[in-house]
Structure formats: structure tokens, C-alpha cells
Design an enzyme around this catalytic site. Structure first.
Site, PDB file in Angstrom:
ATOM      1  CB  ALA A  71      -0.902   0.005   1.237  1.00 33.92           C
ATOM      2  CB  THR A  72       4.155   2.043   1.558  1.00 33.81           C
ATOM      3  OG1 THR A  72       3.728   1.781   2.902  1.00 33.81           O
ATOM      4  CG2 THR A  72       5.154   3.182   1.552  1.00 33.81           C
ATOM      5  CG  ASN A 153      -3.482   2.716  10.722  1.00 35.59           C
ATOM      6  OD1 ASN A 153      -3.969   3.820  10.551  1.00 35.59           O
ATOM      7  ND2 ASN A 153      -2.221   2.555  11.082  1.00 35.59           N
ATOM      8  CD  GLN A 181      -5.558  -1.640   8.737  1.00 33.88           C
ATOM      9  OE1 GLN A 181      -6.278  -2.595   8.970  1.00 33.88           O
ATOM     10  NE2 GLN A 181      -4.264  -1.675   8.943  1.00 33.88           N
ATOM     11  CB  SER A 201      -1.415  -3.694   1.732  1.00 28.35           C
ATOM     12  OG  SER A 201      -0.052  -3.653   1.510  1.00 28.35           O
ATOM     13  CB  ALA A 202      -2.032  -8.916  -0.633  1.00 26.63           C
ATOM     14  CG  HIS A 203       0.591  -7.207   4.603  1.00 24.73           C
ATOM     15  ND1 HIS A 203       0.811  -6.845   5.898  1.00 24.73           N
ATOM     16  CD2 HIS A 203       0.814  -6.086   3.868  1.00 24.73           C
ATOM     17  CE1 HIS A 203       1.155  -5.568   5.955  1.00 24.73           C
ATOM     18  NE2 HIS A 203       1.148  -5.091   4.734  1.00 24.73           N
ATOM     19  CB  THR A 239       9.781  -9.169 -13.270  1.00 23.46           C
ATOM     20  OG1 THR A 239      10.652  -8.922 -14.377  1.00 23.46           O
ATOM     21  CG2 THR A 239       9.158 -10.557 -13.417  1.00 23.46           C
ATOM     22  CB  CYS A 328       4.915   1.762  10.519  1.00 17.48           C
ATOM     23  SG  CYS A 328       3.363   2.633  10.552  1.00 17.48           S
TER      24      CYS A 328
HETATM   25  C1  LIG Z   1      -4.175   2.527   6.624  1.00 14.79           C
HETATM   26  C2  LIG Z   1      -2.853   1.993   6.207  1.00 14.79           C
HETATM   27  N1  LIG Z   1      -2.283   2.472   5.071  1.00 14.79           N
HETATM   28  C3  LIG Z   1      -1.081   2.010   4.656  1.00 14.79           C
HETATM   29  C4  LIG Z   1      -0.392   1.045   5.378  1.00 14.79           C
HETATM   30  C5  LIG Z   1       0.944   0.552   4.855  1.00 14.79           C
HETATM   31  O1  LIG Z   1       0.806  -0.796   4.437  1.00 14.79           O
HETATM   32  P1  LIG Z   1       2.122  -1.528   3.829  1.00 14.79           P
HETATM   33  O2  LIG Z   1       1.624  -2.846   3.306  1.00 14.79           O
HETATM   34  O3  LIG Z   1       3.055  -1.690   5.034  1.00 14.79           O
HETATM   35  O4  LIG Z   1       2.711  -0.640   2.791  1.00 14.79           O
HETATM   36  C6  LIG Z   1      -0.944   0.532   6.560  1.00 14.79           C
HETATM   37  C7  LIG Z   1      -0.197  -0.483   7.398  1.00 14.79           C
HETATM   38  N2  LIG Z   1      -0.464  -0.298   8.780  1.00 14.79           N
HETATM   39  C8  LIG Z   1       0.121  -1.257   9.700  1.00 14.79           C
HETATM   40  C9  LIG Z   1       1.628  -1.173   9.673  1.00 14.79           C
HETATM   41  S1  LIG Z   1       2.168   0.437   9.973  1.00 14.79           S
HETATM   42  C10 LIG Z   1      -0.428  -1.029  11.131  1.00 14.79           C
HETATM   43  O5  LIG Z   1       0.090  -1.651  12.067  1.00 14.79           O
HETATM   44  O6  LIG Z   1      -1.409  -0.239  11.245  1.00 14.79           O
HETATM   45  C11 LIG Z   1      -2.202   1.000   6.966  1.00 14.79           C
HETATM   46  O7  LIG Z   1      -2.776   0.525   8.087  1.00 14.79           O
END
Ligand SMILES: Cc1ncc(COP(=O)(O)O)c(CN[C@@H](CS)C(=O)O)c1O
Length: 398
Positions: A71-72, A153, A181, A201-203, A239, A328
Site C-alpha cells: 500500500a505504501t 488503522n 484497512q 495491501s494484500a497482507h 517483473t 510502523c
Molecule cells: C491505513 C494503512 N495504510 C497504509 C499502510 C501501509 O501498508 P504496507 O503494506 O506496510 O505498505 C498501513 C499499514 N499499517 C500497519 C503497519 S504500519 C499497522 O500496524 O497499522 C495501513 O494501516
């Protein structure tokens, strides 16, 4: 017993998703851009993954979804792409966002401020929500982009994305939402929300880490963040991680269908409420941002007299994983800026603990977590030199 209650930080890859990903490491491992059979063999499942992604957010077939690393990257792609297109090469110079966005949004905006762009960071109201009218009042003739998250989040608070989308459409201003989220927790419909861009973000919905997506509405120009090969039609060079893309598509399919969202809204919500209500029975506790209008899996609770980090240590010793706010920022012992923005006083800003559940949590796990949390609060409050609770006649002292 181990109990994972930090799903807003990241989720376990659903084992079913993992099975879908496996063939693309040692069997169907070609480069999708290679013309031979080893590359072409990846295409069917990649196309299926895209179908799942389009369906999951109700994107139109002519819209674009580009696969990113997270997502970042997606958020930076939107904010910096709009900067190039509408500010450097256009007549705009203003962005509207909020004080409670993820650092991926606020840091990207601060980078643009350093380049001379004007950014308005809107505050949340007493209910922890960005009001649509506040957005409307802050749109100016030179506003290039409005970027407001779908769900916070840390508190789980849901923001009025459809209302803001209507306002941006009427004002002819580009609208982005960080839906990281929201996907898999509430219904996300990019067309109903009148979004031009969306990040995810998939995770966060039981897909793999290291893969995400940027939704781009048909006809909307966006200069790429990464230049190089012709992957994603030149919109994101490099890729593609085929296994992760397939995993993200399948995770989206499992997380956003009607039954899955109903399960979140019933089973997961009930478990979250069970945990939250048990903690709220303790004196001097409160839910930051309030309990209304939230994602069904999240609660950010302040426990006066208990430092968040101390609580996490106690919980971890008993097998429970939670956080004091976003992962983070977890190393940062400064008061949680989001809690500050939600109006909590300075002491409360250090005493927040975030619990974020998932479809893999059980009632047995929650009941165990409640027992551990209540005992930890008693222990830590007894140790606290600054906490002195004088129980009223009807309350048991802690
Ligand atoms: C609203 C929102 N937007 C962007 C991100 C970033 O996702 P990434 O996959 O790391 O790039 C997050 C990730 N928030 C995690 C890690 S900081 C949390 O503990 O809240 C998010 O919650």
C-alpha cells in the site's frame, strides 16, 4: 496458548491462498512477459487474479488496477503521480488530507510540502471522524487531490468516503482513498465512492506481504512512480511477483465475498465486542475514538495507569500479540500522534493498546486473552507509582 490480535499490522496468509501460490515458485515459474510457454503458463491465473481484484472492489472492466509491492508504494504512486501531472505540469498546488492518515500518506505529503506544495491536514471531530463538510470547506480552486483513508488503522473508525466522493466529483477534484484497512472488513465499492484512485495491501486481508494494488479509474491520467519495462502497460515497471499477485487475487476473493463480509460483521464483531466490553468493565478505561462506525475487528483502548508498552510485554509473555497503535510507529515511544489527534490527553496517548482480530480468532482465544489482560492491568496498576484508583462504593478496587 498463542493468540494473535494484531491483524491490522499484518495477517496470516490463508492456507487456501498459500496453496494457490505454490505452483508459481517451482513449476509455473516463467517470466510473464516471456513469449514462450514458460511465461505464457502464468497468464491464466494472473488473469483470474485480476478478475478477483476487479470484482472485490467493484471496479469497471475499463478501469486499471496495477500490481505494486504494498500500500505504501500504491499511495506514493498516487500522491507523487498527481504532483507531476496536476502540480508540476498543471495549475494546481494544493492537497487535502487528514491528520490521522497512515505515514505513507502524511510523509509523502510532507515531501511535497518541501517541494512547495500546500497541504491541508484535516482534524477528526469529537467522534474521531473526518466530516465530509470539512473536506468541502477546504477544497480550493487549486486543489489537485483529496486523499482520505477509508478506515483508520488504529481506531478502526470508518470515514464518509461516499459523501466525500460526491463532493470531489462536484468540485472536479481528484479523489484517492487509502483502503488498506477497509478491504475484507467492510464493503468497498470504488464506483459508489466516486474514487479516482485507491490503494490496498494484500497482507491486510490474508494475502502475502510484499504485494499491493493501485486502482486507477478509466480515463484518469497518472504518471508512473517506477519507470523501466513495459509491465502493467508501462504503469508500473518491473517483473510482477506472479505468486504474490495470484495470492492477492485469491485472498481478495475469499475476503470480500458476501459471506465473508457477513462473517466479519457477525462473528468477528462479536468477538471484538466481547473482548472490548470485558476490558471496559475495568475502571478508567475508554475506547479512543468511540465505539460507533468502526471496522468490526478493531478496538483501541486506553487503560489509565498502564503504559502501552508494559502491557504489550505482559501479553507477549503469555502468548498474546497486540500493539500500542500502528506497527510502523511501534518503536517510537513518543505519544501516539493518532491518539493525540483523536483528542486524548497526553497521558492517555501513552496508554493505548490496539487489538485487531480476524476470522481465524476463536471465542476460546478471546476468553483466554480477557483473563490475561485483566490480570496484567491489576499487576501493572499495583506497580504504578502514579496510579491511585479510589474505588467508589460500588466498584471493586484494582
Ligand atoms: C491505513 C494503512 N495504510 C497504509 C499502510 C501501509 O501498508 P504496507 O503494506 O506496510 O505498505 C498501513 C499499514 N499499517 C500497519 C503497519 S504500519 C499497522 O500496524 O497499522 C495501513 O494501516
Amino acid at each position: 496458548m498463542e493468540v494473535y490480535l494484531d491483524n491490522n499490522a499484518t495477517t496470516m496468509v490463508d492456507p487456501i491462498v498459500f496453496e494457490e501460490m505454490k505452483p508459481f515458485f517451482c513449476e509455473t515459474y516463467g517470466n510473464p512477459n516471456s513469449l514462450h510457454r514458460f511465461g505464457a503458463g502464468t497468464h491464466p491465473k494472473m488473469m483470474e487474479a485480476l478478475d478477483y481484484l476487479y470484482t472485490g472492489i467493484n471496479a469497471d472492466d475499463e478501469d486499471d488496477i496495477i500490481i505494486t509491492s504494498n500500500a505504501t508504494e500504491s499511495i506514493n504512486t498516487v500522491i507523487k503521480g498527481v504532483w507531476v501531472d496536476e502540480i508540476l505540469n498543471g495549475n494546481k498546488n494544493h492537497i487535502v488530507t487528514s491528520e490521522v492518515e497512515h505515514p505513507a500518506v502524511t510523509a509523502a505529503c510532507r515531501f511535497l510540502e518541501a517541494q512547495g506544495v500546500s497541504v491541508t491536514y484535516l482534524p477528526v471531530n469529537e467522534n474521531g471522524v473526518i466530516e465530509a463538510n470539512t473536506v468541502k470547506e477546504n477544497i480550493k480552486d487549486d486543489t489537485a487531490l483529496v486523499s482520505i483513508m477509508w478506515a483508520n488503522n488504529e481506531t478502526g473508525k470508518l470515514f464518509p468516503i461516499e459523501e466525500i466522493g460526491k463532493i470531489c466529483k462536484e468540485a472536479n477534484v481528484l479523489f484517492h482513498s487509502d483502503a488498506t484497512q477497509a478491504i475484507g472488513k467492510v464493503l468497498v465499492d470504488v464506483q459508489k465512492a466516486n474514487l479516482d484512485f485507491m490503494s490496498f495491501s494484500a497482507h491486510k486481508f490474508h494475502g502475502p506481504k510484499g504485494v499491493g494494488g493501485t486502482y486507477i479509474k478509466k480515463g484518469v491520467k497518472l504518471t508512473p512512480l517506477l519507470h523501466g519495462g513495459e509491465q502493467m502497460g508501462g504503469k508500473r515497471a518491473g517483473t510482477v511477483d506472479v505468486a504474490s499477485m495470484v495470492g492477492m487475487g485469491y485472498a481478495m476473493h475469499l475476503a470480500t465475498n458476501e459471506m465473508a463480509l457477513a462473517y466479519e460483521d457477525n462473528h468477528v464483531r462479536k468477538l471484538r465486542d466481547r473482548l472490548e466490553n470485558a476490558i471496559l468493565e475495568l475502571p478508567e478505561t475508554l475506547v479512543i475514538g468511540g465505539t460507533e462506525n468502526r471496522t468490526p475487528n478493531t478496538t483501541l483502548i486506553s487503560i489509565r495507569g498502564v503504559e502501552g508498552e508494559s502491557m504489550l510485554w505482559d501479553l507477549n509473555q503469555k502468548g498474546i500479540g497486540a500493539s500500542t497503535g500502528s506497527a510502523c510507529a511501534s518503536e517510537d515511544l513518543e505519544a501516539n500522534p493518532v491518539m493525540n489527534a483523536f483528542g486524548s490527553d497526553s497521558e492517555l496517548a501513552h496508554t493505548g493498546v490496539r487489538f485487531s482480530l480476524s476470522r481465524f480468532n476463536t471465542q476460546e482465544q478471546i476468553d483466554y486473552a480477557i483473563e490475561v489482560i485483566v490480570n496484567a492491568v491489576k499487576r501493572l496498576r499495583n506497580l504504578s507509582s502514579s496510579y491511585a484508583y479510589a474505588p467508589k462504593s460500588h466498584e471493586s478496587g484494582l
